[in-house]
Motif scaffolding. Structure first.
Motif, PDB file in Angstrom:
ATOM      1  N   LEU A 184      72.497  -8.145 -23.215  1.00 31.95           N
ATOM      2  CA  LEU A 184      71.320  -7.611 -22.543  1.00 31.95           C
ATOM      3  C   LEU A 184      71.680  -6.502 -21.562  1.00 31.95           C
ATOM      4  N   VAL A 185      72.727  -6.748 -20.774  1.00 34.67           N
ATOM      5  CA  VAL A 185      73.126  -5.738 -19.791  1.00 34.67           C
ATOM      6  C   VAL A 185      73.596  -4.469 -20.488  1.00 34.67           C
TER       7      VAL A 185
ATOM      8  N   THR B  94      65.117   7.963  -4.035  1.00 31.14           N
ATOM      9  CA  THR B  94      64.084   8.615  -4.832  1.00 31.14           C
ATOM     10  C   THR B  94      62.763   7.869  -4.797  1.00 31.14           C
ATOM     11  N   ASN B  95      62.776   6.586  -5.137  1.00 36.28           N
ATOM     12  CA  ASN B  95      61.565   5.769  -5.063  1.00 36.28           C
ATOM     13  C   ASN B  95      61.928   4.295  -5.019  1.00 36.28           C
ATOM     14  N   GLN B  96      60.929   3.462  -4.776  1.00 35.25           N
ATOM     15  CA  GLN B  96      61.175   2.038  -4.602  1.00 35.25           C
ATOM     16  C   GLN B  96      61.611   1.361  -5.896  1.00 35.25           C
ATOM     17  N   SER B  97      61.219   1.895  -7.040  1.00 30.85           N
ATOM     18  CA  SER B  97      61.592   1.271  -8.308  1.00 30.85           C
ATOM     19  C   SER B  97      63.099   1.261  -8.493  1.00 30.85           C
ATOM     20  N   ILE B  98      63.751   2.357  -8.141  1.00 31.78           N
ATOM     21  CA  ILE B  98      65.203   2.424  -8.276  1.00 31.78           C
ATOM     22  C   ILE B  98      65.866   1.456  -7.307  1.00 31.78           C
ATOM     23  N   ARG B  99      65.355   1.379  -6.094  1.00 40.25           N
ATOM     24  CA  ARG B  99      65.945   0.463  -5.121  1.00 40.25           C
ATOM     25  C   ARG B  99      65.800  -0.989  -5.576  1.00 40.25           C
ATOM     26  N   LEU B 100      64.636  -1.332  -6.092  1.00 35.84           N
ATOM     27  CA  LEU B 100      64.423  -2.694  -6.570  1.00 35.84           C
ATOM     28  C   LEU B 100      65.279  -2.991  -7.795  1.00 35.84           C
ATOM     29  N   TYR B 101      65.445  -2.006  -8.656  1.00 33.32           N
ATOM     30  CA  TYR B 101      66.273  -2.197  -9.844  1.00 33.32           C
ATOM     31  C   TYR B 101      67.729  -2.414  -9.459  1.00 33.32           C
ATOM     32  N   MET B 102      68.207  -1.660  -8.474  1.00 34.93           N
ATOM     33  CA  MET B 102      69.563  -1.859  -7.976  1.00 34.93           C
ATOM     34  C   MET B 102      69.712  -3.249  -7.377  1.00 34.93           C
ATOM     35  N   LEU B 103      68.697  -3.681  -6.620  1.00 38.06           N
ATOM     36  CA  LEU B 103      68.741  -5.009  -6.021  1.00 38.06           C
ATOM     37  C   LEU B 103      68.770  -6.092  -7.095  1.00 38.06           C
ATOM     38  N   LEU B 104      68.039  -5.873  -8.186  1.00 37.46           N
ATOM     39  CA  LEU B 104      68.052  -6.825  -9.294  1.00 37.46           C
ATOM     40  C   LEU B 104      69.444  -6.931  -9.901  1.00 37.46           C
ATOM     41  N   MET B 105      70.115  -5.805 -10.078  1.00 39.57           N
ATOM     42  CA  MET B 105      71.475  -5.809 -10.612  1.00 39.57           C
ATOM     43  C   MET B 105      72.430  -6.570  -9.697  1.00 39.57           C
ATOM     44  N   ILE B 106      72.288  -6.354  -8.399  1.00 39.23           N
ATOM     45  CA  ILE B 106      73.156  -7.035  -7.437  1.00 39.23           C
ATOM     46  C   ILE B 106      72.902  -8.543  -7.457  1.00 39.23           C
ATOM     47  N   CYS B 107      71.629  -8.941  -7.572  1.00 38.94           N
ATOM     48  CA  CYS B 107      71.302 -10.368  -7.658  1.00 38.94           C
ATOM     49  C   CYS B 107      71.925 -11.000  -8.899  1.00 38.94           C
ATOM     50  N   CYS B 108      71.897 -10.271 -10.007  1.00 38.55           N
ATOM     51  CA  CYS B 108      72.523 -10.777 -11.235  1.00 38.55           C
ATOM     52  C   CYS B 108      74.026 -10.939 -11.040  1.00 38.55           C
TER      53      CYS B 108
ATOM     54  N   GLN C  12      79.427  -4.348 -15.888  1.00 37.72           N
ATOM     55  CA  GLN C  12      78.404  -3.370 -16.248  1.00 37.72           C
ATOM     56  C   GLN C  12      77.283  -3.322 -15.211  1.00 37.72           C
ATOM     57  N   LEU C  13      76.946  -4.485 -14.663  1.00 33.04           N
ATOM     58  CA  LEU C  13      75.932  -4.509 -13.609  1.00 33.04           C
ATOM     59  C   LEU C  13      76.396  -3.750 -12.376  1.00 33.04           C
ATOM     60  N   MET C  14      77.646  -3.949 -11.996  1.00 33.84           N
ATOM     61  CA  MET C  14      78.195  -3.230 -10.849  1.00 33.84           C
ATOM     62  C   MET C  14      78.235  -1.737 -11.127  1.00 33.84           C
TER      63      MET C  14
ATOM     64  N   ALA D 113      67.119 -15.433  -5.456  1.00 30.86           N
ATOM     65  CA  ALA D 113      66.291 -14.250  -5.233  1.00 30.86           C
ATOM     66  C   ALA D 113      65.952 -13.541  -6.537  1.00 30.86           C
ATOM     67  N   LEU D 114      66.738 -13.787  -7.584  1.00 33.93           N
ATOM     68  CA  LEU D 114      66.608 -13.049  -8.848  1.00 33.93           C
ATOM     69  C   LEU D 114      65.198 -13.110  -9.449  1.00 33.93           C
ATOM     70  N   PRO D 115      64.561 -14.290  -9.595  1.00 36.69           N
ATOM     71  CA  PRO D 115      63.212 -14.308 -10.193  1.00 36.69           C
ATOM     72  C   PRO D 115      62.190 -13.485  -9.409  1.00 36.69           C
ATOM     73  N   GLY D 116      62.241 -13.577  -8.079  1.00 34.99           N
ATOM     74  CA  GLY D 116      61.311 -12.811  -7.266  1.00 34.99           C
ATOM     75  C   GLY D 116      61.540 -11.317  -7.376  1.00 34.99           C
ATOM     76  N   VAL D 117      62.798 -10.895  -7.373  1.00 32.62           N
ATOM     77  CA  VAL D 117      63.112  -9.470  -7.506  1.00 32.62           C
ATOM     78  C   VAL D 117      62.718  -8.966  -8.890  1.00 32.62           C
TER      79      VAL D 117
END
Length: 353
Positions: free
Chosen positions: A203-204, A29-43, A15-17, A71-75
């Motif tokens: 959660l996911v 679109t904006n940095q929030s989406i990029r950071l959210y994608m990065l969070l999913m990849i870290c998970c 589901q994360l992928m 990296a997950l907590p920081g992201v």
């Protein structure tokens, strides 16, 4: 790890992928989406140690788990700042600070591999890195939880309130408990691992539900739109003029600590409806932004009047309802791209001449 534990971890991984892939077209679109994608990849990287067992030291999956897991907590903290905090555009120092959760263990493990030494031979150094890194991770997640909770009441977007109060807060609590267990208690019971994987899958699933069934602007659109106070009379709700009069005539925004619940009580309007009116018809996404609009407007008018030229900026800020000079300066500069002192000099200069 039991078969069921691996099964639930695999569901979460898939589901994360899927979520990150579906967000890919929007990544610019904006940095929030990029950071959210990065969070999913870290998970996903963190889950590799559960799904692809056993993971050999120094292998590809070992490195994935090392990088993504640390990296997950920081992201997660960056996501909370970007989506829910006051920092619509994150600063470089925030990225640098968040990178410490990855940098410390990465440098340690890399040095261990390159120079073939065991850091455990240095008890004091090993304990400092281990517990210091763990404390840093807990601080990041705890602060992210505080951001979500503290901004919850003032959020006027109902969907984001659901996400803050539910998914984000529960996710932060889950990560905190996992860190405490992995670093301190180290419980190895099969039931614990099954519970961890099961909760993550749940959660996911909840995150993807909110992400792809609600408007994406509910979570990711952090750029403020200009307020709209002059709707066509036929399109106005009958309560809207009362709200505007309370601000412009009664100047309720001057009240220190005014909350949306307090304003709703003063206007005899249900809080839920008041949120919808301020958000839907006046186009504010946050209650503090709504109040600050009137506060900044009052101070701006006074700064341009020679009669107030000797009045300290702090006095003007406190009289308008701000609690501190720092919060006022930040809001004022976001509005005018100038500090209050610079603005006063600019508008009063012709009068002085």
């Amino acid at each position: 790890m039991t078969v069921f534990g691996i099964f639930f971890a695999s569901i979460a991984f898939a589901q994360l992928m899927m979520g990150s892939l579906l967000l890919t077209p929007l990544w610019k679109t904006n940095q929030s989406i990029r950071l959210y994608m990065l969070l999913m990849i870290c998970c996903c990287c963190y889950l590799t140690k559960v799904i692809f067992v056993p993971v050999a030291f120094g292998s590809f999956f070992w490195w994935l788990e090392l990088v993504g897991g640390n990296a997950l907590p920081g992201v997660f903290w960056l996501v909370s700042q970007s989506v829910f905090g006051d920092h619509v555009v994150l600063k470089r120092w925030q990225y640098a600070l968040a990178s410490l959760t990855l940098l410390i263990p990465f440098v340690t493990k890399t040095s261990q591999m390159l120079f073939a030494y065991d850091i455990n031979d240095f008890a004091l150094l090993s304990a400092g890195i281990k517990y210091g890194g763990t404390l840093l991770e807990l601080l990041f997640i705890s602060h992210a939880l505080m951001i979500a909770v503290s901004h919850w009441r003032g959020d006027l977007v109902q969907e984001r309130r659901y996400i803050r109060g539910g998914v984000i807060s529960v996710s932060a609590l889950y990560i905190i408990l996992v860190i405490i267990n992995d670093e301190f208690f180290k419980l190895q019971w099969p039931g614990v691992e099954l519970l961890k994987s099961g909760i993550m899958a749940l959660l996911v699933t909840g995150i993807n539900f909110f992400l792809f069934t609600l408007r994406k602007s509910s979570l990711f659109e952090t750029v403020k739109q200009p307020p709209q106070e002059s709707c066509p009379p036929e399109a106005r709700a009958r309560e809207l003029p009362r709200i505007i009069d309370a601000m412009e005539q009664d100047k309720l925004y001057r009240q220190e600590g005014l909350t949306i619940a307090g304003l709703a009580k003063a206007l005899s309007i249900h809080e839920y409806k008041l949120r919808n009116l301020i958000n839907g018809e006046m186009n504010y996404r946050n209650f503090n932004d709504f109040l600050n609009h009137y506060r900044i407007r009052e101070v701006t008018e006074k700064l341009a009047q020679p009669a107030y030229s000797q009045t300290p900026v702090l006095t003007l800020a406190l009289e308008s309802g701000f609690r501190s000079l720092s919060s006022f300066n930040k809001a004022f500069k976001n509005t005018h791209q100038l500090t209050p002192t610079e603005y006063r000099k600019k508008v009063l200069a012709p009068a002085v001449v």
